[in-house]
Design an enzyme around this catalytic site. Structure first.
Site, short mmCIF file in Angstrom:
data_model
loop_
_atom_site.label_atom_id
_atom_site.label_comp_id
_atom_site.label_asym_id
_atom_site.label_seq_id
_atom_site.Cartn_x
_atom_site.Cartn_y
_atom_site.Cartn_z
N ARG A 23 15.57 65.41 16.28
CA ARG A 23 16.86 65.40 16.99
C ARG A 23 17.95 65.42 15.92
O ARG A 23 18.09 64.45 15.18
CB ARG A 23 16.94 64.14 17.86
CG ARG A 23 18.18 64.02 18.71
CD ARG A 23 18.10 62.76 19.58
NE ARG A 23 19.27 62.65 20.43
CZ ARG A 23 20.41 62.09 20.05
NH1 ARG A 23 20.55 61.59 18.84
NH2 ARG A 23 21.43 62.05 20.90
N LYS B 133 21.97 58.60 10.81
CA LYS B 133 21.91 57.18 11.17
C LYS B 133 22.38 56.32 9.99
O LYS B 133 22.32 56.74 8.83
CB LYS B 133 20.50 56.80 11.60
CG LYS B 133 20.11 57.54 12.90
CD LYS B 133 19.59 56.65 13.98
CE LYS B 133 19.63 57.41 15.29
NZ LYS B 133 18.65 57.03 16.27
C1 9MG Z 1 20.47 59.38 22.31
N1 9MG Z 1 19.87 58.90 21.09
C2 9MG Z 1 20.51 58.33 20.03
N2 9MG Z 1 19.62 57.99 19.10
C3 9MG Z 1 18.40 58.35 19.57
C4 9MG Z 1 17.09 58.25 19.08
O1 9MG Z 1 16.84 57.66 17.92
N3 9MG Z 1 16.09 58.71 19.83
C5 9MG Z 1 16.33 59.27 21.05
N4 9MG Z 1 15.27 59.72 21.75
N5 9MG Z 1 17.55 59.39 21.57
C6 9MG Z 1 18.56 58.94 20.84
#
Ligand code: 9MG
Length: 283
Positions: free
Chosen positions: A263, A228
């Site tokens: 993620r 990010k």
């Molecule tokens: C699809 N996506 C992109 N950024 C995300 C985030 O911070 N959280 C989740 N759940 N999905 C995300």
């Protein structure tokens, strides 16, 4: 406000049970032509599946398939196009021993994906599209409810908080209450503070520093920090591809404070870091 739940240790994903007492890795599979971090290189179905299988080999237990870019300024995509991008990949992955989550806000897309074999609904808009709440209750699958304000196109102007941690918790709870009222079962809910969505860099770092406060909500937590922009800002503005080490470090801070799932784009690096953390836990 509903009574606080105890966090689930097991997430029921159809035939697969995910053990959330150990940190799980959700590998990111963007099937958009304008993906911000993979340059659209996994746009073709075969390439996308190959990349997913590599992430599974590297340690991902969940693959998050997304056919809509939530990057500010990304072109809007029709429901039909989203289904066309996502469903063939889901069908191919459904033959493997992996949990498939779908990054979408559209009820029609999640219906089609679940029919093709998907297990989890990852909705950055937290069930705010028409019919989303009813769909979530009817599908009865795990749902990731993320904090955001507005839309990806407007969110950058919506970062006025009295206290970012308390406001995120209050606003997330309101979305959860709506879901529970619509009939979503609490065992199906995971929460996500939405790093980078309607938050500036300082607010994102405050949320990371205070991540443990989210445990008060009583739901398993997904931490999604990978590559990010605010991670790049702490690294002298490096581009997305050079944020892997910073992302792993940030994810580890969140795991240490209670995140059950991260993620990630850089799955092997993430997996190695978790292995070291687990060894420390056992010492
Ligand atoms: C699809 N996506 C992109 N950024 C995300 C985030 O911070 N959280 C989740 N759940 N999905 C995300």
């Amino acid at each position: 406000m509903k009574l606080m739940a105890l966090p689930n240790k097991i997430l029921n994903c159809g035939q697969i049970q995910l053990d959330l007492s150990q940190p799980q890795i959700m590998g990111i599979l963007n099937v958009t032509p304008d993906s911000f971090s993979d340059g659209g290189q996994h746009n073709g179905k075969d390439q996308a599946v190959k990349h997913a299988l590599q992430m599974i080999a590297d340690g991902a237990t969940v693959i998050d398939v997304g056919g809509e870019s939530t990057r500010p300024g990304a072109t809007a995509v029709s429901v039909e196009e989203e289904i066309r991008r996502v469903v063939p990949v889901v069908k191919a992955l459904a033959e493997h021993d992996v949990v498939i989550s779908i990054d979408t806000s559209q009820p029609e897309v999640i219906w089609a994906a679940v029919k093709a074999g998907a297990h989890i609904w990852n909705d950055v808009r937290a069930l705010t599209k028409p019919k989303a709440l009813e769909t979530a209750a009817e599908l009865d699958i795990p749902i990731i409810i993320m904090h955001m304000r507005g839309e990806p196109t407007t969110m950058n102007n919506l970062d006025q908080y009295d206290d970012v941690v308390e406001d995120v918790i209050t606003e997330l709870q309101a979305r959860i209450d709506d879901a529970l009222d619509a009939g979503v079962r609490s065992e199906n809910i995971m929460i996500d503070p939405g790093f980078g969505f309607a938050k500036n860099a300082q607010q994102n770092f405050k949320l990371l520093q205070q991540f443990h406060q989210l445990n008060r909500m009583g739901y398993p937590i997904l931490s999604a920090l990978s590559r990010k922009r605010f991670i790049g800002e702490a690294l002298d503005g490096v581009d997305a591809k050079n944020r892997a080490v910073g992302s792993v470090a940030a994810h580890m801070f969140s795991i240490q404070q209670g995140a059950s799932m991260v993620r990630a784009h850089d799955v092997k690096a993430m997996s190695d870091a978790i292995k070291v953390w687990k060894a420390m836990q056992l010492a």
